[in-house]
Design an enzyme around this catalytic site. Structure first.
Site, PDB file in Angstrom:
ATOM      1  N   GLU A 279       2.772  -3.091 -19.625  1.00  0.00           N
ATOM      2  CA  GLU A 279       3.083  -4.441 -20.179  1.00  0.00           C
ATOM      3  C   GLU A 279       3.634  -5.249 -19.370  1.00  0.00           C
ATOM      4  O   GLU A 279       2.898  -5.931 -18.970  1.00  0.00           O
ATOM      5  CB  GLU A 279       4.410  -4.474 -21.582  1.00  0.00           C
ATOM      6  CG  GLU A 279       3.402  -3.675 -22.566  1.00  0.00           C
ATOM      7  CD  GLU A 279       2.284  -4.470 -23.493  1.00  0.00           C
ATOM      8  OE1 GLU A 279       1.583  -5.454 -22.962  1.00  0.00           O
ATOM      9  OE2 GLU A 279       1.764  -3.150 -24.427  1.00  0.00           O
ATOM     10  N   ARG A 283       1.007  -8.252 -17.854  1.00  0.00           N
ATOM     11  CA  ARG A 283       1.705  -9.485 -17.808  1.00  0.00           C
ATOM     12  C   ARG A 283       1.741  -9.967 -16.512  1.00  0.00           C
ATOM     13  O   ARG A 283       1.588 -11.581 -15.939  1.00  0.00           O
ATOM     14  CB  ARG A 283       2.543  -9.733 -18.886  1.00  0.00           C
ATOM     15  CG  ARG A 283       1.725  -9.056 -19.936  1.00  0.00           C
ATOM     16  CD  ARG A 283       2.438  -9.454 -21.974  1.00  0.00           C
ATOM     17  NE  ARG A 283       1.794  -8.276 -22.363  1.00  0.00           N
ATOM     18  CZ  ARG A 283       2.227  -8.549 -24.171  1.00  0.00           C
ATOM     19  NH1 ARG A 283       2.267  -9.496 -24.620  1.00  0.00           N
ATOM     20  NH2 ARG A 283       1.772  -7.480 -24.864  1.00  0.00           N
ATOM     21  N   ASP A 412      -7.829   2.972 -25.286  1.00  0.00           N
ATOM     22  CA  ASP A 412      -8.753   1.715 -24.513  1.00  0.00           C
ATOM     23  C   ASP A 412      -8.619   1.260 -23.082  1.00  0.00           C
ATOM     24  O   ASP A 412     -10.176   0.836 -22.958  1.00  0.00           O
ATOM     25  CB  ASP A 412      -7.945  -0.197 -25.553  1.00  0.00           C
ATOM     26  CG  ASP A 412      -6.690  -0.457 -25.199  1.00  0.00           C
ATOM     27  OD1 ASP A 412      -5.839   1.030 -24.858  1.00  0.00           O
ATOM     28  OD2 ASP A 412      -6.672  -1.530 -25.850  1.00  0.00           O
ATOM     29  N   GLU A 547      -9.442  -9.741 -28.367  1.00  0.00           N
ATOM     30  CA  GLU A 547     -10.866  -8.756 -27.198  1.00  0.00           C
ATOM     31  C   GLU A 547     -11.816  -9.752 -28.208  1.00  0.00           C
ATOM     32  O   GLU A 547     -12.811  -9.516 -27.311  1.00  0.00           O
ATOM     33  CB  GLU A 547     -11.051  -7.490 -28.124  1.00  0.00           C
ATOM     34  CG  GLU A 547      -9.656  -6.483 -27.236  1.00  0.00           C
ATOM     35  CD  GLU A 547      -8.096  -7.063 -27.497  1.00  0.00           C
ATOM     36  OE1 GLU A 547      -7.418  -7.432 -28.914  1.00  0.00           O
ATOM     37  OE2 GLU A 547      -6.656  -6.959 -27.643  1.00  0.00           O
ATOM     38  N   THR A 636      -6.370  -6.557 -18.258  1.00  0.00           N
ATOM     39  CA  THR A 636      -6.382  -5.942 -19.112  1.00  0.00           C
ATOM     40  C   THR A 636      -5.953  -7.617 -19.980  1.00  0.00           C
ATOM     41  O   THR A 636      -6.293  -7.202 -21.715  1.00  0.00           O
ATOM     42  CB  THR A 636      -6.031  -4.995 -19.671  1.00  0.00           C
ATOM     43  OG1 THR A 636      -6.635  -4.883 -20.906  1.00  0.00           O
ATOM     44  CG2 THR A 636      -5.308  -4.359 -19.541  1.00  0.00           C
TER      45      THR A 636
HETATM   46  C1  DMJ Z   1      -3.037  -7.534 -24.325  1.00  0.00           C
HETATM   47  O1  DMJ Z   1      -1.806  -7.177 -23.677  1.00  0.00           O
HETATM   48  C2  DMJ Z   1      -4.111  -6.455 -23.443  1.00  0.00           C
HETATM   49  O2  DMJ Z   1      -5.268  -7.765 -24.040  1.00  0.00           O
HETATM   50  C3  DMJ Z   1      -3.881  -4.872 -24.074  1.00  0.00           C
HETATM   51  O3  DMJ Z   1      -4.960  -4.603 -23.250  1.00  0.00           O
HETATM   52  C4  DMJ Z   1      -4.200  -5.333 -25.230  1.00  0.00           C
HETATM   53  N1  DMJ Z   1      -3.054  -5.452 -26.053  1.00  0.00           N
HETATM   54  C5  DMJ Z   1      -2.444  -6.802 -25.425  1.00  0.00           C
HETATM   55  C6  DMJ Z   1      -4.195  -7.920 -26.663  1.00  0.00           C
HETATM   56  O4  DMJ Z   1      -4.756  -7.216 -27.818  1.00  0.00           O
END
Ligand code: DMJ
Length: 652
Positions: A279, A283, A412, A547, A636
């Site tokens: 995370e 981020r 994912d 998403e 992501t």
């Molecule tokens: C985000 O932190 C990122 O997109 C991660 O890959 C999946 N979860 C959240 C958003 O849903």
């Protein structure tokens, strides 16, 4: 009513006629006339009255009867030619509850559309699948019995999903199709607000979210907009950092400058806190790196190097597979308290950021650490046709909990980062590409399903050989990733599958009473189901996730089909209607099925500003150079990182 004597007379005469039957025209005329004369005046008037009445009714009902007969015979003909197919396809329009009025003014054309046309999916399905044939029927031409055989074109088949290799080779059909597409384009465009209005709507939403964050949670991780306070996760100003490049892209200069001041004067990573490696990488490290790249400001790079270096102890494990948690002040790392496993998505979705950190600093340590993880995962046993289990042990480096495969939570972004690392590095790391391609084959072979009654494509899960039609909203990153792969040269099938999955993801919104998707759905696959999507009570929440709008952005960029913008516009309206808190901010909700009381959760996730609003803005923009997908690859968490320039003399 007849008197008894009259009755006798009539029956007697009938007997006489029977005996003297000659069948001559003359005799029949005389006999009829005689019978008529034998009737009483009352009887004659009654018969005349009934005859006139019947005549009038006949004239009045003639046109509708002929229509009915015509329709009946047409339908019978169609059913004979194509048993069940269309009759099974139930229009969504009949099943969908009508969404309540929106807070923001709805474009008049859109209102008209909801009455006239029903939800867009059904039209899309008609244009694409049923499609050439329904156009032909509408033109009064017979439907070909087996189009794929008649034109001699093979169809691509993915586990039951028939994808037309080349639709409508017949010139007339092609013309109809082109016309239908042109009409759809005109209609889609007319249903859309102008670009400036769309973009301003996202800016306005961002400002509203920012207002709440600034007033009640400034410098903290997350806003709790209802209780007008904040929540801490790592205590590092997560929302502020996650939002930096969104503000830059949305051209919110004032807000950006304020945030930058906080970074310069308040942000310190020298804190005795445990952070989650994944995370904080996607981020914080990702957010700082992309902001540095977009602005050229050294402050953000300095901070990125600081956090990146502090996260490195996570890789000091016997297996080189990183621990999930790092204390960035103490420089120690550990797995979660209850296990020595990390999740596969977490250890394989930090590569873009650490590789970029090496690239920009010319310090190879970061890249070496994350490349090592990929090398090991590449060689591991326990995959099925490229699909990976969800857990990996940090001591022995092996997959654990074997036999369970998903593209949702815990796996994912493994798939997403295979492709994106390949793109980032200039498409040279073929192992990454091979793993990605094999995994997509695995998805098609094991996880792709189609719902009943409408045949929506979805990606389910596999548990020890048993297929489950459960799909996390998280999986909706996949259409975008598949489309991105096609843009970078992967087969057209990938884009076709992306389009199909995109429709399924959109329906996860449309079929809910609030027009917002739940966290998890179950697609119905049994013949005779009355609705395509079921949602369990515990899965009805919406966390403002990105998403679906992320994928809409990719699909729009690559196809220019405006329906994707329109779908995104609807989603933004529904976020505004059901999740917007008047005093500032947006909130996650508990129940997407209850428009009267969606039950706010009092939490605005940082990714709503970092991802959801950014992707909506990019989706609504018609400028393909605004974060060009030939120059950038999004991590992501929606932070754009540069695709590395090719060395001089290298093939691009
Ligand atoms: C985000 O932190 C990122 O997109 C991660 O890959 C999946 N979860 C959240 C958003 O849903």
């Amino acid at each position: 009513m007849l008197s008894p004597s009259r009755k006798e007379l009539v029956s007697l005469n009938l007997l006489e006629q029977g005996r003297g039957y000659t069948n001559g025209k003359q005799w029949r005329r005389q006999s009829c006339w005689r019978k008529w004369k034998q009737l009483s005046r009352l009887q004659r008037s009654l018969i005349l009255f009934i005859t006139v009445l019947l005549l009038i009714c006949g004239i009045a009902t003639y046109p509708s009867l002929t229509e009915h007969w015509k329709g009946f015979s047409d339908r019978a003909l169609r059913e004979e030619e194509e048993p069940k197919k269309d009759s099974d396809l139930k229009p969504f329009a009949q099943e969908l509850p009508k969404p309540p009025g929106l807070i923001l003014p709805e474009p008049p054309s859109e209102r008209k559309a909801s009455h006239k046309r029903g939800p867009p999916l059904l039209q899309n399905r008609q244009q694409k699948k049923g499609n050439a044939s329904s156009v032909l029927l509408a033109e009064g031409k017979p439907e070909p019995k087996n189009p794929e055989k008649e034109d001699g074109k093979p169809v691509v088949s993915w586990r039951g999903a028939m994808i037309e290799a080349d639709q409508a080779t017949d010139p007339a059909a092609r013309e109809n199709k082109d016309k239908a597409e042109a009409e759809a384009e005109v209609e889609n465009t007319s249903l859309l607000e102008p670009e400036s209005v769309r973009l301003e709507a996202v800016r306005e939403a961002f400002r509203h979210a920012w207002k709440g964050y600034k007033e009640f949670a400034w410098g903290h991780d997350e806003l709790k907009p209802l209780s007008k306070t904040y929540g801490e996760w790592f205590g590092l100003g997560l929302t502020l950092i996650d939002s930096l490049d969104t503000m830059w892209i949305l051209d919110l200069k004032e807000e950006f400058e304020e945030a930058k001041k906080w970074i310069a004067s308040e942000l310190s990573f020298n804190k005795n806190v445990d952070v989650n490696l994944f995370e904080s990488t996607i981020r914080i490290l990702g957010g700082l790196l992309s902001t540095h790249h977009l602005t050229g400001d050294a402050l953000f790079l300095e901070k990125a190097i600081d956090i990146g270096t502090r996260l490195m102890p996570a890789f000091n494990t016997p297996s080189k597979i990183p621990y999930s948690d790092v204390n960035i002040g103490a420089g120690t790392a550990h797995p979660p308290r209850w296990t020595s496993d990390s999740t596969v998505a977490e250890v394989t979705s930090i590569q873009l950021e650490f590789r970029e950190l090496s690239h920009v600093t010319q310090d190879p340590r970061y890249q070496m650490a994350v490349n090592e993880v990929m090398k090991r995962v590449h060689k591991l046993e326990g995959k099925q046709d490229g699909l990976v289990p969800m857990f990996i042990n940090t001591n022995n480096g092996q997959f654990t909990h074997l036999g369970v495969f998903t593209l949702g939570a815990r796996a994912d972004s493994y798939y997403e980062y295979l492709l994106k690392q390949w793109i980032q590095g200039g498409k040279k790391e073929t192992e990454l590409l091979e793993d990605y391609l094999q995994a997509m084959e695995g998805v098609k072979k094991h996880l792709l399903g189609h719902s009943s009654p409408s045949g929506l494509a979805f990606v389910g899960e596999l548990s020890h050989g048993h297929f489950s039609s459960k799909m996390d909203h998280l999986v909706c990153f996949l259409p975008g990733t598949l489309a991105l792969g096609h843009h970078h040269g992967l087969p057209a099938e990938h884009l076709e599958l992306a389009k199909q999955l995109m429709e399924g993801c959109y329906q996860m919104y449309v079929q809910m009473e609030t027009g917002l998707s739940p966290e998890i759905v179950h697609f119905n696959t049994h013949q005779g189901s009355t609705s395509d999507i079921d949602v369990k009570l515990a899965d009805r929440h919406n966390l403002l996730r990105p998403e679906t709008v992320e994928s809409l952005f990719y699909l729009y960029r690559f196809t220019k089909d405006r329906k994707y913008q329109r779908w995104g516009w609807e989603i933004l309206q529904n976020f505004n209607k059901y999740t917007r808190v008047p005093t500032g901010g947006y909130t996650s909700i508990n129940n997407v099925r209850d428009p009267e009381y969606p039950s706010p959760r009092d939490k605005m996730e940082s990714f709503f500003l970092g991802e959801t609003l950014k992707y909506l803005y990019l989706l609504f923009s018609d400028n393909p150079d605004l974060i060009s997908l030939d120059k950038y690859v999004f991590n992501t968490e929606a932070h754009p990182l540069p695709i590395w320039p090719q060395e001089a003399g290298e093939a691009v």
